[in-house]
Design an enzyme around this catalytic site. Structure first.
Site, PDB file in Angstrom:
ATOM      1  CE  LYS A   1      -4.669  -1.366   1.639  1.00 41.91           C
ATOM      2  NZ  LYS A   1      -5.528  -1.260   2.723  1.00 41.91           N
TER       3      LYS A   1
ATOM      4  CE  LYS B   1     -15.682   0.504  -3.770  1.00 45.49           C
ATOM      5  NZ  LYS B   1     -15.745   1.337  -2.387  1.00 45.49           N
TER       6      LYS B   1
ATOM      7  CE  LYS C   1     -12.338 -10.081  -5.675  1.00 42.46           C
ATOM      8  NZ  LYS C   1     -11.206  -9.740  -4.324  1.00 42.46           N
TER       9      LYS C   1
END
Ligand code: TRP
Length: 334
Positions: free
Chosen positions: A110, A199, A196
């Site tokens: 990250k 959203k 995948k």
């Protein structure tokens, strides 16, 4: 078993979230005493929009309850309302080693190349996660592959703390064990079997949202990308047919059966027969959940009450361990 698990509050929930994480929580309630919380404190470790975080927190509670997490049977709360999480994190910061945190793959991923510009919260994220678990004398933590290293770190912290500040026959912290959850289905996009379900994919036809009504679900299944071949009779025949494989996997997950069983039933059939069956199965299972979700989402008072009650129970359960930790460290609380 005492099971603890957290989830970061995200919005625009869809079938992938349901079959991936949420349904496992619902089922775990039969395995032991469950504490489920929204990791809202973890959410500030990355750049975020405050209003979105608030909305997502409520949305996630609504989804969890609509799907069957029972706030009377389990503990359901957000970290923010149980200050002991943040307090214990600080206390454990004295035990966690820089070297341990530096080796965490999530930190490396990250922060990327910009470690200097990453937040300190991102670096100490795993210590908060250890506090989440150790605060409750947790015996089991459900872990997928991405969270294994976090659980290992929690165990290392607990062990070092017990060694340094407690006697062997009266440890402060329980070492949590991994709990392998029932297989979490990996649900792919309805438009591209190699991506995948997400959203953030621009086409809404690529996913089944928790807010979709029966007609929309049916439409999306009928328009889902497939190939011209009929379904095979065994799983090997699905290789190289990502879209077909995904639809069969969704059917199996929703029906609570296996890919083998689904193919035994539908092998040799075309999608003209399989898609309506899948659509009906989805509508049957999701329609009541979706209706409850849409209704609950608008009822902030009810959602606040659920979180307040869960937090109160959690604060009570956390108090003795937090006290013992202060005491073990020689900190005077009056
Ligand atoms: N880091 C976890 C995730 O992103 C969420 C989490 C926070 C968690 N605290 C936890 C999971 C404690 C299990 C136990 O998925």
């Amino acid at each position: 078993m005492r099971i603890v698990s957290g989830i970061q509050p995200t919005g625009n929930l869809h079938l992938g979230n349901y079959l991936g994480a949420i349904r496992n929580w619902v089922r775990m309630q039969d395995d032991g005493e469950c504490l489920f919380f929204l990791a809202d404190l973890h959410a500030i470790s990355m750049p975020h929009d405050p209003a979105t975080l608030t909305a997502n927190t409520y949305e996630m509670v609504a989804a969890l309850v609509a799907c069957g997490v029972d706030p009377d049977r389990s503990y359901l709360f957000n970290q923010t309302q149980v200050p002991a999480h943040a307090e214990l994190q600080w206390l454990l910061n004295g035990t966690a080693r820089m070297g341990w945190l530096n080796r965490m793959t999530q930190w490396k991923d990250k922060a990327g190349k910009n470690r200097e510009g990453a937040s300190a919260a991102l670096f100490t994220y795993p210590v908060l996660q250890a506090a989440d678990v150790l605060l409750y004398q947790t015996t089991h933590v459900p872990v997928g592959d991405d969270q294994k290293q976090h659980l290992e770190l929690a165990r290392d912290i607990a062990q070092k703390f017990n060694n340094d500040f407690a006697s062997e026959d009266d440890p402060v912290f329980t070492l949590p064990e991994p709990f392998i959850p029932p297989e979490a289905a990996r649900i792919m996009s309805l438009r591209d079997g190699s991506a995948k379900m997400s959203k953030s994919e621009p086409s809404d036809m690529s996913r089944i949202n928790m807010t979709d009504d029966a007609d929309t679900i049916m439409q999306k299944v009928k328009k889902a990308k497939t190939d011209p071949e009929p379904l095979p009779s065994d799983p090997a025949g699905l290789e190289g047919r990502a879209e077909a494989k995904n639809l069969v996997a969704i059917y199996a997950a929703m029906a609570g059966s296996s890919v083998d069983a689904v193919l035994a039933e539908f092998g040799g059939e075309g999608f003209g027969k399989f898609k309506p069956a899948l659509g009906e199965l989805l509508v049957e299972t999701l329609a009541p959940i979706n209706a409850r979700f849409v209704e609950l989402k608008q009822d902030r008072a009810a959602l606040s009450a659920i979180l307040a009650k869960g937090a109160e129970k959690a604060r009570t359960l956390a108090a003795p361990t937090l006290s013992r930790t202060y005491e073990a460290l020689g900190l005077v609380r009056g």
